[in-house]
Design a protein around this motif. Structure first.
Motif, mmCIF file in Angstrom:
data_model
loop_
_atom_site.group_PDB
_atom_site.id
_atom_site.type_symbol
_atom_site.label_atom_id
_atom_site.label_comp_id
_atom_site.label_asym_id
_atom_site.label_seq_id
_atom_site.Cartn_x
_atom_site.Cartn_y
_atom_site.Cartn_z
ATOM 1 N N ILE A 209 0.820 -1.219 0.000
ATOM 2 C CA ILE A 209 0.000 0.000 0.000
ATOM 3 C C ILE A 209 0.856 1.272 0.000
ATOM 4 C CG2 ILE A 209 -1.967 -1.147 1.091
ATOM 5 C CD1 ILE A 209 -1.261 0.295 3.715
ATOM 6 N N GLY A 210 2.175 1.114 0.151
ATOM 7 C CA GLY A 210 3.044 2.279 0.083
ATOM 8 C C GLY A 210 2.996 3.168 1.314
ATOM 9 N N GLU A 211 2.563 2.615 2.430
ATOM 10 C CA GLU A 211 2.571 3.318 3.722
ATOM 11 C C GLU A 211 2.473 2.262 4.812
ATOM 12 O OE1 GLU A 211 -1.488 5.090 4.849
ATOM 13 O OE2 GLU A 211 -1.523 5.145 2.650
ATOM 14 N N TYR A 212 2.691 2.669 6.059
ATOM 15 C CA TYR A 212 2.659 1.676 7.129
ATOM 16 C C TYR A 212 1.256 1.109 7.303
ATOM 17 C CZ TYR A 212 7.299 3.388 8.422
ATOM 18 O OH TYR A 212 8.620 3.732 8.412
ATOM 19 N N ALA A 213 1.137 -0.215 7.210
ATOM 20 C CA ALA A 213 -0.144 -0.888 7.418
ATOM 21 C C ALA A 213 -0.325 -1.195 8.899
ATOM 22 C CB ALA A 213 -0.200 -2.182 6.608
ATOM 23 N N CYS A 214 -1.583 -1.232 9.335
ATOM 24 C CA CYS A 214 -1.888 -1.617 10.719
ATOM 25 C C CYS A 214 -1.538 -3.088 10.950
ATOM 26 C CB CYS A 214 -3.375 -1.436 11.002
ATOM 27 S SG CYS A 214 -3.945 0.261 10.911
ATOM 28 N N ILE A 215 -1.288 -3.419 12.190
ATOM 29 C CA ILE A 215 -1.231 -4.820 12.613
ATOM 30 C C ILE A 215 -2.670 -5.266 12.869
ATOM 31 C CG2 ILE A 215 -0.531 -6.325 14.535
ATOM 32 C CD1 ILE A 215 2.020 -4.543 14.755
ATOM 33 N N ASP A 216 -3.038 -6.458 12.394
ATOM 34 C CA ASP A 216 -4.434 -6.891 12.595
ATOM 35 C C ASP A 216 -4.598 -7.524 13.982
ATOM 36 O OD1 ASP A 216 -5.322 -10.097 12.092
ATOM 37 O OD2 ASP A 216 -3.240 -9.576 11.672
ATOM 38 N N HIS A 217 -5.835 -7.584 14.451
ATOM 39 C CA HIS A 217 -6.122 -8.080 15.801
ATOM 40 C C HIS A 217 -5.594 -9.495 16.019
ATOM 41 C CE1 HIS A 217 -9.833 -5.208 16.002
ATOM 42 N NE2 HIS A 217 -8.733 -4.599 16.401
ATOM 43 N N THR A 218 -5.728 -10.351 15.004
ATOM 44 C CA THR A 218 -5.390 -11.760 15.197
ATOM 45 C C THR A 218 -3.884 -11.962 15.308
ATOM 46 O OG1 THR A 218 -7.376 -12.389 13.987
ATOM 47 C CG2 THR A 218 -5.710 -14.080 14.283
ATOM 48 N N ASN A 224 2.078 -10.719 22.818
ATOM 49 C CA ASN A 224 2.073 -10.432 24.262
ATOM 50 C C ASN A 224 1.936 -8.932 24.534
ATOM 51 O OD1 ASN A 224 4.381 -13.069 25.022
ATOM 52 N ND2 ASN A 224 2.260 -12.979 25.678
ATOM 53 N N LEU A 225 1.216 -8.212 23.667
ATOM 54 C CA LEU A 225 1.097 -6.762 23.828
ATOM 55 C C LEU A 225 -0.345 -6.263 23.741
ATOM 56 C CD1 LEU A 225 4.109 -5.576 21.597
ATOM 57 C CD2 LEU A 225 3.984 -5.528 24.106
ATOM 58 N N MET A 226 -1.250 -7.078 23.191
ATOM 59 C CA MET A 226 -2.612 -6.620 22.932
ATOM 60 C C MET A 226 -3.574 -7.154 23.982
ATOM 61 S SD MET A 226 -4.963 -7.243 19.532
ATOM 62 C CE MET A 226 -5.777 -8.742 20.125
ATOM 63 N N ASP A 227 -4.459 -6.308 24.464
ATOM 64 C CA ASP A 227 -5.551 -6.734 25.339
ATOM 65 C C ASP A 227 -6.538 -7.518 24.477
ATOM 66 O OD1 ASP A 227 -8.112 -6.791 26.643
ATOM 67 O OD2 ASP A 227 -7.451 -5.179 27.968
ATOM 68 N N ILE A 228 -6.609 -8.824 24.700
ATOM 69 C CA ILE A 228 -7.338 -9.697 23.767
ATOM 70 C C ILE A 228 -8.843 -9.468 23.804
ATOM 71 C CG2 ILE A 228 -7.493 -11.665 25.355
ATOM 72 C CD1 ILE A 228 -6.927 -13.392 22.771
ATOM 73 N N LYS A 229 -9.371 -9.003 24.935
ATOM 74 C CA LYS A 229 -10.818 -8.771 25.001
ATOM 75 C C LYS A 229 -11.196 -7.416 24.413
ATOM 76 C CE LYS A 229 -12.085 -12.037 28.538
ATOM 77 N NZ LYS A 229 -12.573 -12.300 29.895
ATOM 78 N N GLU A 230 -10.393 -6.401 24.711
ATOM 79 C CA GLU A 230 -10.698 -5.051 24.215
ATOM 80 C C GLU A 230 -10.149 -4.821 22.800
ATOM 81 O OE1 GLU A 230 -12.673 -3.037 25.817
ATOM 82 O OE2 GLU A 230 -12.838 -4.465 27.485
ATOM 83 N N ARG A 231 -9.176 -5.636 22.397
ATOM 84 C CA ARG A 231 -8.524 -5.525 21.082
ATOM 85 C C ARG A 231 -7.876 -4.158 20.878
ATOM 86 N NH1 ARG A 231 -12.200 -9.942 17.712
ATOM 87 N NH2 ARG A 231 -12.343 -11.277 19.523
ATOM 88 N N ILE A 232 -7.213 -3.726 21.938
ATOM 89 C CA ILE A 232 -6.377 -2.523 21.901
ATOM 90 C C ILE A 232 -5.051 -2.871 22.563
ATOM 91 C CG2 ILE A 232 -8.300 -0.863 21.929
ATOM 92 C CD1 ILE A 232 -7.878 -0.597 24.968
ATOM 93 N N TRP A 233 -4.032 -2.047 22.342
ATOM 94 C CA TRP A 233 -2.760 -2.284 23.020
ATOM 95 C C TRP A 233 -2.964 -2.180 24.532
ATOM 96 C CZ3 TRP A 233 -0.066 -4.600 19.685
ATOM 97 C CH2 TRP A 233 0.067 -4.163 18.373
ATOM 98 N N SER A 234 -2.373 -3.090 25.275
ATOM 99 C CA SER A 234 -2.470 -3.072 26.740
ATOM 100 C C SER A 234 -1.398 -2.138 27.303
ATOM 101 C CB SER A 234 -2.273 -4.481 27.306
ATOM 102 O OG SER A 234 -2.029 -4.420 28.693
ATOM 103 N N GLN A 235 -1.830 -1.040 27.928
ATOM 104 C CA GLN A 235 -0.864 -0.078 28.479
ATOM 105 C C GLN A 235 0.044 -0.737 29.516
ATOM 106 O OE1 GLN A 235 -0.382 2.953 27.211
ATOM 107 N NE2 GLN A 235 -1.995 2.409 25.747
#
Length: 558
Positions: A209-218, A224-235
């Protein structure tokens, strides 16, 4: 009934950037394969001097990496081959998606977004990214050099089970969070010079896509960084990993979302349609789940490749100290559960070379020659540091005496130095599948499963599939092609296209319902379950094996 059909002449392109190769599969709107292509890293890109697609660092125990540029050059090569073959009209490709080996990570140097945005279509990709990375070596899933970082992260969040509750897994050496922490601690200049960290999946999507792509939830759940229930990065976990990390990771996105339109580079160089969608890439095991059309709890898949994996679907997230839970890439309401073994095909090849004169024919003959249950001989074979169980390199062999197959009472075990070649081969194969059954049951996967679908390169070996059916006590099926990850990626490209055109998520099964047998996703029965008595005897062997395994972990475990 809502129309779930796809445009008649549309094509869907799926990639799989795996450990040892890059594959491409093209599907038409009826989900039949139009063409496919593969680039093998070792043999076709020999100037990178990889073995099995990786470098094993002799100076750091367990450190295993791949050259990032090799993955880019493989993309150059495979697209050129597809173009030269005349079997693919790029203008008809309406969506592209892909699969990346899980847990591999790429470190973009500050300023590299400018390189991505200004690609010259007259030059190969690989010639434009030489200075784009703060480190030219990407840690991959085989790496086991981060034990110290794993323990530190677990301790910082309140223990291994707490991390599993938060992220879906306890800390594992190959997971991206511990890998990032190790780079921050041992190469701080690399970390500080990095503006974006991609997974292999989001890395190749970024090129497209010629730009930084998001990391997908899966795939993000394998960090070991994503809150699996909220699907956001865990602070909480970000703070335990490295400073300023959220900015370097970017945003997360659902697996069915559109990452962006294909970059002008590919329109000009390969004549892609400029409206072609790039659907979020995900990990190789999630793409295999899609490619095997596993939709309901009760079915299991076993992927036999460089790593072996066992995976299925569950409706809820149950934290555990082993195995992994990811969001299901093709269903927003359920989870994918998975067990992963590092000692897969490479270990089978090692025993083949030692005991079967480097011949799969001799290997399979020997496997048939040794009786089922192997005369009560069992073995543990770890050519590489194992993930499940966490054991170092080493082979362990045992004979069981006074075992009548009905009870473990009075059984005596003896550790021995070697077996005859046929017994060694059966001990390896039965050992791998006994371990899968034991850990799958402990993890709460169905026992016996309704059915098992086998995939991966070694699923072409019917002798192995017969052993799976005997040990698990259920029928085993295969799909038309063992490379279910690139096939699943092409299906996910179509699914992402449909979700975008409908303006909302639609179940992936609605696309192929009632017509699956006439598509590339049809499965066939290849091995049937044995009699209940044999399955029960294998059940006792599983129990005994897990007992011995627990002692090995207490003695040698990392």
């Amino acid at each position: 009934m809502e129309d779930m059909s796809l445009p008649k002449d549309a094509l869907f392109l799926g990639f799989d950037s795996s450990t040892q190769s890059l594959k491409a599969t093209v599907l038409d709107s009826n989900f039949c394969i139009v063409t496919s292509e593969i680039v093998n890293f070792d043999s076709e890109l020999p100037h990178y001097k990889t073995k099995d697609g990786v470098y094993r660092d002799p100076s750091v125990n367990g450190r295993i990496v791949s050259p990032t540029l090799m993955w880019i050059e493989a993309l150059d090569l495979i697209l050129q081959r597809l173009k030269d073959s005349k079997k693919l009209d790029f203008k008809k490709v309406v969506a592209v998606s892909g699969s990346g080996q899980q847990h591999g990570s790429v470190y973009w140097k500050k300023g590299s977004s400018g390189i991505l945005a200004s690609l010259d279509s007259k030059k190969r990709l690989v010639d434009q990214f030489g200075q784009a990375f703060s480190t030219k070596e990407s840690p991959v899933w085989m790496d086991s050099s981060t034990t110290q970082q794993c323990r530190a992260i677990e301790e910082a969040v309140g223990g291994a089970l707490e991390l599993s509750k938060l992220t879906g897994s306890r800390a594992y050496e190959r997971f991206t969070g511990p890998q990032i922490r190790r780079i921050f601690e041992t190469q701080p200049e690399v970390y500080h010079d990095t503006e974006r960290i991609s997974l292999v999946s989001s890395f190749v999507a970024s090129l497209l896509i010629g730009e930084y792509a998001c990391i997908d939830h899966t795939d993000g759940a394998g960090m070991n960084l994503m809150d699996i229930k909220e699907r956001i990065w865990s602070q909480k976990v970000l703070e335990a990993t490295a400073p300023g990390l959220e900015e370097k990771l970017g945003k997360l996105a659902p697996a069915h979302a559109v990452a962006g339109l294909i970059a002008p580079y590919f329109v000009e160089r390969f004549q892609f349609n400029k409206e072609c969608l790039v659907v979020q890439w995900s990990g190789d095991n999630p793409n295999s789940l899609a490619g095997l059309t596993i939709n309901t709890p009760g079915d299991l898949a076993i992927s036999l490749g460089t790593s072996d994996t066992v995976f299925g679907i569950t409706m809820d997230h149950k934290p555990s100290l082993e195995g992994h839970v990811f969001p299901n890439p093709v269903d927003t309401d359920s989870y994918m559960v998975m067990l992963c073994y590092k000692n897969g095909s490479l270990t089978r090849e090692d025993i083949r070379d030692r005991c079967a004169d480097k011949s799969w024919d001799i290997f399979n003959q020997s496997l048939k020659q040794a009786p089922k249950l192997n005369g009560w001989k069992i073995g543990f074979y770890y050519k590489d540091h194992e993930i499940l169980p966490p054991l170092p390199i080493g082979y362990h062999r045992y004979t069981l005496e006074n075992f009548d197959g009905d009870t473990l009472d009075g059984l005596v075990e003896h550790e021995v130095k070697e077996f005859d070649p046929a017994s060694e081969i059966r001990a390896l194969i039965e050992g791998q599948f006994l371990s899968m059954r034991g850990h799958a049951e402990r993890f709460g996967m169905p026992s016996p499963p309704k059915r098992i679908i086998a995939t991966g390169g070694a699923s072409a070996n019917l002798s192995l599939l017969s052993s799976i059916a005997s040990i698990f006590g259920c029928n085993v099926y295969t799909v038309q092609r063992p490379d279910s990850a690139s096939l699943g990626a092409a299906l996910r490209a179509a699914h992402g296209w449909l979700c975008k055109s409908k303006g909302n998520f639609v179940p992936i099964s609605s696309m192929y319902k009632d017509k699956i047998e006439n598509t590339a996703f049809g499965s066939k029965l290849v091995a049937t379950a044995e009699d209940d008595k044999l399955v029960a005897k294998y059940g006792l062997l599983v129990k005994k094996r897990m007992e011995i395994e627990n002692r090995l972990v207490q003695k040698f475990g990392r």
